[in-house]
Every structure is written in C-alpha cells, then in structure tokens.
Scaffold this motif. Sequence first.
Motif, PDB file in Angstrom:
ATOM      1  N   TRP A  14      12.654   5.665 -19.412  1.00 43.28           N
ATOM      2  CA  TRP A  14      12.900   6.181 -18.069  1.00 43.28           C
ATOM      3  C   TRP A  14      13.602   7.534 -18.033  1.00 43.28           C
ATOM      4  CZ3 TRP A  14      15.039   0.690 -16.905  1.00 43.28           C
ATOM      5  CH2 TRP A  14      13.982  -0.164 -16.576  1.00 43.28           C
ATOM      6  N   GLY A  15      14.252   7.934 -19.096  1.00 47.66           N
ATOM      7  CA  GLY A  15      14.985   9.197 -19.082  1.00 47.66           C
ATOM      8  C   GLY A  15      14.065  10.410 -19.175  1.00 47.66           C
ATOM      9  N   GLU A  16      14.527  11.513 -18.616  1.00 50.64           N
ATOM     10  CA  GLU A  16      13.734  12.747 -18.675  1.00 50.64           C
ATOM     11  C   GLU A  16      13.501  13.181 -20.120  1.00 50.64           C
ATOM     12  OE1 GLU A  16      12.627  14.723 -15.971  1.00 50.64           O
ATOM     13  OE2 GLU A  16      13.175  13.062 -14.669  1.00 50.64           O
ATOM     14  N   HIS A  17      14.390  12.825 -21.023  1.00 48.12           N
ATOM     15  CA  HIS A  17      14.302  13.244 -22.415  1.00 48.12           C
ATOM     16  C   HIS A  17      13.468  12.295 -23.272  1.00 48.12           C
ATOM     17  CE1 HIS A  17      17.236  10.022 -22.442  1.00 48.12           C
ATOM     18  NE2 HIS A  17      17.053   9.918 -23.740  1.00 48.12           N
ATOM     19  N   GLY A  18      13.216  11.072 -22.799  1.00 43.58           N
ATOM     20  CA  GLY A  18      12.676  10.004 -23.627  1.00 43.58           C
ATOM     21  C   GLY A  18      11.306  10.304 -24.212  1.00 43.58           C
ATOM     22  N   PHE A  19      11.137  10.025 -25.494  1.00 40.34           N
ATOM     23  CA  PHE A  19       9.861  10.342 -26.143  1.00 40.34           C
ATOM     24  C   PHE A  19       8.737   9.430 -25.648  1.00 40.34           C
ATOM     25  CE2 PHE A  19      11.469   6.971 -28.857  1.00 40.34           C
ATOM     26  CZ  PHE A  19      10.343   6.306 -29.317  1.00 40.34           C
ATOM     27  N   LEU A  20       9.042   8.182 -25.332  1.00 46.37           N
ATOM     28  CA  LEU A  20       7.993   7.304 -24.804  1.00 46.37           C
ATOM     29  C   LEU A  20       7.568   7.731 -23.409  1.00 46.37           C
ATOM     30  CD1 LEU A  20       9.262   3.778 -25.972  1.00 46.37           C
ATOM     31  CD2 LEU A  20       7.323   5.085 -26.887  1.00 46.37           C
ATOM     32  N   ARG A  21       8.525   8.131 -22.597  1.00 43.65           N
ATOM     33  CA  ARG A  21       8.193   8.607 -21.250  1.00 43.65           C
ATOM     34  C   ARG A  21       7.307   9.849 -21.329  1.00 43.65           C
ATOM     35  NH1 ARG A  21      10.768   9.209 -15.869  1.00 43.65           N
ATOM     36  NH2 ARG A  21      10.142  11.242 -15.067  1.00 43.65           N
ATOM     37  N   ASN A  22       7.634  10.757 -22.230  1.00 43.59           N
ATOM     38  CA  ASN A  22       6.855  11.992 -22.348  1.00 43.59           C
ATOM     39  C   ASN A  22       5.477  11.754 -22.945  1.00 43.59           C
ATOM     40  OD1 ASN A  22       8.918  13.599 -21.246  1.00 43.59           O
ATOM     41  ND2 ASN A  22       9.949  13.749 -23.238  1.00 43.59           N
ATOM     42  N   LEU A  23       5.315  10.628 -23.653  1.00 45.57           N
ATOM     43  CA  LEU A  23       3.988  10.267 -24.137  1.00 45.57           C
ATOM     44  C   LEU A  23       3.133   9.617 -23.050  1.00 45.57           C
ATOM     45  CD1 LEU A  23       4.812   8.814 -27.679  1.00 45.57           C
ATOM     46  CD2 LEU A  23       3.551  10.923 -27.175  1.00 45.57           C
ATOM     47  N   GLY A  24       3.792   9.140 -21.985  1.00 39.61           N
ATOM     48  CA  GLY A  24       3.056   8.567 -20.854  1.00 39.61           C
ATOM     49  C   GLY A  24       3.222   7.077 -20.668  1.00 39.61           C
ATOM     50  N   VAL A  25       4.258   6.458 -21.248  1.00 41.61           N
ATOM     51  CA  VAL A  25       4.449   5.023 -21.073  1.00 41.61           C
ATOM     52  C   VAL A  25       4.784   4.715 -19.617  1.00 41.61           C
ATOM     53  CG1 VAL A  25       6.941   4.943 -21.507  1.00 41.61           C
ATOM     54  CG2 VAL A  25       5.514   2.996 -22.117  1.00 41.61           C
ATOM     55  N   VAL A  26       4.371   3.545 -19.150  1.00 43.91           N
ATOM     56  CA  VAL A  26       4.618   3.125 -17.771  1.00 43.91           C
ATOM     57  C   VAL A  26       5.329   1.777 -17.784  1.00 43.91           C
ATOM     58  CG1 VAL A  26       3.572   2.463 -15.574  1.00 43.91           C
ATOM     59  CG2 VAL A  26       2.604   4.356 -16.900  1.00 43.91           C
ATOM     60  N   ASP A  27       6.471   1.724 -17.156  1.00 45.74           N
ATOM     61  CA  ASP A  27       7.198   0.462 -16.967  1.00 45.74           C
ATOM     62  C   ASP A  27       7.991   0.608 -15.674  1.00 45.74           C
ATOM     63  OD1 ASP A  27       8.959  -1.765 -17.040  1.00 45.74           O
ATOM     64  OD2 ASP A  27       8.714  -1.882 -19.207  1.00 45.74           O
ATOM     65  N   ILE A  28       7.478   0.013 -14.613  1.00 45.74           N
ATOM     66  CA  ILE A  28       8.057   0.249 -13.296  1.00 45.74           C
ATOM     67  C   ILE A  28       9.440  -0.357 -13.158  1.00 45.74           C
ATOM     68  CG2 ILE A  28       7.768  -0.232 -10.830  1.00 45.74           C
ATOM     69  CD1 ILE A  28       4.741  -0.140 -11.317  1.00 45.74           C
ATOM     70  N   ALA A  29       9.622  -1.596 -13.591  1.00 44.74           N
ATOM     71  CA  ALA A  29      10.874  -2.277 -13.272  1.00 44.74           C
ATOM     72  C   ALA A  29      11.509  -3.010 -14.444  1.00 44.74           C
ATOM     73  CB  ALA A  29      10.658  -3.256 -12.115  1.00 44.74           C
ATOM     74  N   GLY A  30      11.045  -2.780 -15.674  1.00 44.77           N
ATOM     75  CA  GLY A  30      11.842  -3.240 -16.791  1.00 44.77           C
ATOM     76  C   GLY A  30      11.326  -4.364 -17.650  1.00 44.77           C
ATOM     77  N   SER A  31      10.026  -4.631 -17.716  1.00 44.59           N
ATOM     78  CA  SER A  31       9.539  -5.624 -18.671  1.00 44.59           C
ATOM     79  C   SER A  31       9.951  -5.256 -20.087  1.00 44.59           C
ATOM     80  CB  SER A  31       8.013  -5.737 -18.602  1.00 44.59           C
ATOM     81  OG  SER A  31       7.594  -6.458 -17.474  1.00 44.59           O
ATOM     82  N   GLY A  32       9.947  -3.953 -20.369  1.00 46.82           N
ATOM     83  CA  GLY A  32      10.314  -3.486 -21.703  1.00 46.82           C
ATOM     84  C   GLY A  32      11.804  -3.252 -21.888  1.00 46.82           C
ATOM     85  N   PRO A  33      12.386  -2.253 -21.205  1.00 46.22           N
ATOM     86  CA  PRO A  33      13.796  -1.919 -21.442  1.00 46.22           C
ATOM     87  C   PRO A  33      14.775  -3.034 -21.112  1.00 46.22           C
ATOM     88  CG  PRO A  33      12.670  -0.134 -20.300  1.00 46.22           C
ATOM     89  CD  PRO A  33      11.738  -1.289 -20.300  1.00 46.22           C
ATOM     90  N   VAL A  34      14.457  -3.871 -20.129  1.00 50.12           N
ATOM     91  CA  VAL A  34      15.379  -4.940 -19.741  1.00 50.12           C
ATOM     92  C   VAL A  34      15.019  -6.244 -20.467  1.00 50.12           C
ATOM     93  CG1 VAL A  34      16.306  -6.325 -17.847  1.00 50.12           C
ATOM     94  CG2 VAL A  34      15.802  -3.904 -17.498  1.00 50.12           C
ATOM     95  N   HIS A  35      13.806  -6.749 -20.244  1.00 50.61           N
ATOM     96  CA  HIS A  35      13.466  -8.095 -20.715  1.00 50.61           C
ATOM     97  C   HIS A  35      13.073  -8.133 -22.186  1.00 50.61           C
ATOM     98  CE1 HIS A  35      13.844  -9.779 -16.716  1.00 50.61           C
ATOM     99  NE2 HIS A  35      13.191  -8.730 -16.262  1.00 50.61           N
ATOM    100  N   LEU A  36      12.250  -7.200 -22.636  1.00 51.32           N
ATOM    101  CA  LEU A  36      11.880  -7.209 -24.042  1.00 51.32           C
ATOM    102  C   LEU A  36      13.091  -6.918 -24.925  1.00 51.32           C
ATOM    103  CD1 LEU A  36       9.910  -7.451 -26.318  1.00 51.32           C
ATOM    104  CD2 LEU A  36       9.073  -5.139 -25.815  1.00 51.32           C
ATOM    105  N   ILE A  37      13.919  -5.964 -24.518  1.00 51.79           N
ATOM    106  CA  ILE A  37      15.144  -5.690 -25.269  1.00 51.79           C
ATOM    107  C   ILE A  37      16.079  -6.906 -25.227  1.00 51.79           C
ATOM    108  CG2 ILE A  37      17.279  -4.342 -25.248  1.00 51.79           C
ATOM    109  CD1 ILE A  37      14.983  -2.900 -26.530  1.00 51.79           C
ATOM    110  N   GLY A  38      16.261  -7.489 -24.043  1.00 49.91           N
ATOM    111  CA  GLY A  38      17.113  -8.670 -23.925  1.00 49.91           C
ATOM    112  C   GLY A  38      16.573  -9.839 -24.721  1.00 49.91           C
TER     113      GLY A  38
END
Length: 568
Positions: free
Chosen positions: A173-197
Amino acid sequence: MGRIVNSTASASKAFNSFARNSTYVIPGIYDLEIEDTNWVLTSSFIIFTMQTGFGMLESGCVSVKNEVNIMMKNIVDVVLGGFTYWLFGYGMSFGRGSFSNPFIAIGDFLIDPGVDDPLMGQIFAAFLFQLSFSTTATTIVSGAMAERCNFKAYCLFSLLNTVIYCVPAGWVWGEHGFLRNLGVVDIAGSGPVHLIGGSSAFASAAIYSNGLGALPLGNPVNACMVVLWWGWLAFNRWIYSARAAVMTMLASFGGGFWSVMYSLFRNDGKVDILDLINGILASLVSVTAGCFLYRAWEAILVGIIGSILVSFLTPIFDKMGVDDPVGASAVHGLGGMWGVIAVGLFSDNPIPLETTNGRKGLLKGGGFYMFGIQCLSAVCLCSWGVLSTFVLLWVINKIVPIRMDPNEELLGADLVEHKINHHSIGISRALSALIPLEVNLKELLEVPKIGRNPGHDNCVEQIRQHYMDDNDNDEWSPSERTPTRKPQKRKSKTAFSIKSESSGRRRQSRGLTFNNNISFETNHRKSLTFKRGHIIPADRDSALHRNEFIPTLSRHVDRNNPQYAWID
C-alpha cells in the motif's frame, strides 16, 4: 453550528488551495475529500470492534481456565501494539522521508501534524484506519498461542510484532512499495493483514508442535457470537463501499453454505461449531482483497473455495503437529493466500477508479501479468510472515521463556497470571495433585474463587462458629446442646431433602433434613455433626433474627414423596 460549518468550509478551501498551488504531490493515502475522511473514520471505529469479536471467538475456543488470559492478550494487542505503531510502525509503512526505499519507508515517526498542516485531517484519518489494521493482524496470532504462551513474553511479542506487519503493508500500500509499483492489488488486506497474520500464527503454533486434534470448546456460545462478521463490512475503501459490503456478505453466504454441507456430511448429520465458524471466516478473508472487483457469482465462488481450502487443509495442519487452538493458521493464512491470488483471476477493471491500473484478471481476458504479480505477492508475504516471526520469537525466548511452566499450564493462565480462580473446572484437583511435588503454591491457594464475597464468607463463618462447641468431636442433640459420642462413619450414601409446606395463606418454615450423620468442616478445623433426623431451620425469623439455632426432630420422610428432592 454555523461556526462549525464555516470552519469546515474554510478548511476545505485551504486544502483545495494547497492542492492547486503546491508542487507537492499528495500521496494517495491522503488524497481524501471531507466525505471520504468521514467514511474512513467510521470504518476505523467499526474495525476496532473486531477486537471484541476475536476475543469472544478465542475465549470460546480455549479452556475456561484460560479465557480471561486470552481476553487480556487482545487488550494488550491494542495498547502495546498501538503504541509502537504510532512510534515507528506507521512511518515504516507510509513514511515520506528521503531515505525511503522499495523495501521500507522511513519518516513520519511519532506522527503528529500541526493544526496549520493542510493535510492534518487526512493524516489522522489515514493513521487511525491503518492502526485498526495493524492491531487486527497481531490479534490473529494471539489465538494460535493461546493456553501455553507466557503472558509477559506475549506482551513483548505484541510490542514488537508491529514490525512484522508494517514492512509488508508498505510493500502493498505504500507509495514506495515494490509490490505496489509492480501493480499488485489488495483492497482491504487479504495479504498484508490476514496472510501476514495467518503466517505469523502458523510459525507461533508450530513452535509448540504437540497438537494432534481439536480440544473441547470452553464456551461454545462465545465462539458462535461472530462479531467479526460486523467488523468485516468496514474492511474496504470509501469508494464503491456499498458494492464491497454486498460482495463481502455474498462471499460469507457461499462459505457458510459449504461449511454446513461439509460438516453435516463429515459428522453424520451434525454440524460442528468450528467447521461452520471457520468456514465463514475463511470466506470473509478470501473476498477481502478484491471485494468490489467481483460480480456477485464470483464473490460467492471465491468464498466457497476459501471455505473448502480451510475445511480440507486444517486437519493436515493438525497432523503436522501445528498446535493451533482456534485454527487461525488455516483460516487467515490459507484464506488470505487464496484471496490475494483470486484477484488475479476474477477482478474487473473498476472504471473510473484506477485500482487495478487498467488491468483485468486472467479469467476476464487480462492475461497472465496481473495473475503473476498476485502470486508473487502471496509468496513474498507468506515467506516474510513465517521467517520474521520465527526470528522474533527466538529473540523473545532468549529474554523471557515463551512457554509457560507445565505446572502452570495445568492450573491455567487465569489463575497463574491474573489470579482468577474459576469454579468447578478442575483447578482445585490440579492444586491438590501438585502439592506433593513441592511446588510453591502458597500464593495461589489463597486466591478466592470468582463471584465470592470474602466479607460475606467471613460473616457466615462467624455465625457458624457462634453455634459450635469448643470440643471438635461434640455434636448437637435434639433438645439441648450437650456433648455426645460421635458415631462411627457409615459407608451409606448421604441424602438430604428440602421441604416446603403451606398451611392456609401463611407459608411455614422450610428446613434442610439430614437422614444420615453428616459433618461440616470449617476454616478453623472444627466440625459440626448433625444426627439423623435433625432439621436446620431455613427461615430468618426462626434462626438468625432470634439469635438461636435449635435443631428439632423431623417426621418420617417418604422417599417417594414428590415434595422432596433426593440427592445422593
């Protein structure tokens, strides 16, 4: 009221003027209108209620002797995790400093914009929204460590787990993030919140590695009160929010339908509580990443597939020895991974929004690029979650032992960590078993049971002592208080009855009738023995108000008389 409106309008004009005249590019996380800010704040408040939902679910799944402990862990997740998120966590995800790089953001630590900052409202709203995500990710782990983790060690984990969440949140989600700049889409956190948790929960449960199956639920009612369902409706962005909420509910319907059918089949026509709850939660986790990018049937399908994965893979985790009492590893880990990948298959291009950068999912004719990026994101997040958690737990274990002492596990964390002594759940038996082992139990033996009033207990004890003879072997006779020889013990069962008689409009006194000799032990090591056929008056007028306690002979009692309740 007029002043409030005028001040709001002034703030809006100042912000618009700033946006027009400044060469500074407003980060997407702060590019909010006033209406958007209101929605973000409201959603943040709702997401915070998920702490209650997680607490009820986890306390319902663990043993009663550990339910308070798990609720305490949910509290420290907000207190300690929230504090470190303000200190450095938010800056590691969304910092705007010059040293930020594709791996980690640097800047905006101890965030506190002044009132003269045109972005003050947007910054605080974004911080609160992301804070609710951060505490949720940590709380997922608490269930996997339940019943065995030292509370002090968990506090340290909660304090430092912010790093495990914040770094990958910046990637996505960050402006600097390499995944975001590659084009990843995660609207509300399946990855950063739930997959990480979920990945962190897997690592946390795997270090115990002695669980081979599910244990009985401590409080099934608490487990069934899925307050989390309500919180999930706020797990989306402010635009397309209605569509996101509907798709979220449809996914849960699909996952719940599968869970009921699966549980009925697996349990010979009976529905298991955890089968249903975890199936619904898995479907909610799965739809979170692309909640408003799906059509209705796609959302239902995503939810069903997420529920299927959890249903079949949770037993595999158990056989691997991953001792996860609530199934957080499977629900959030597998559900989150599928949710990230599903975006690469089913997502639409949500015109006019730029959520997907104009791309579509593989099954919508968008090619393999988006699908590949989503798979790469799932691998990166899962690897980070597992490896970083192992490292963090290893460090913590060097400072404070993570696992409770085996004797403390037998007694329960509620008693050992919080001095909560439950009734009738085996704690007294555990204390008795540990006494011969010369375990220091002096402090624990003095803990009163919950729900008891020590002052009232002392008062009752004084009343009982008042009517005792000084001789430990004395007993009361029917007509006067004279010592008699204590009879030998008999092996017959002790039965008593409670009788209530009515004559006319006046209710007669009720008494407790003993039909065998019975003794009451007191804290002062004196016993009071009633002979066969004595009645203890139960009404206040005849006993306490007259300051007397005179046993009387009872009439013959027929065991078949329905007025009496016989207890062996």
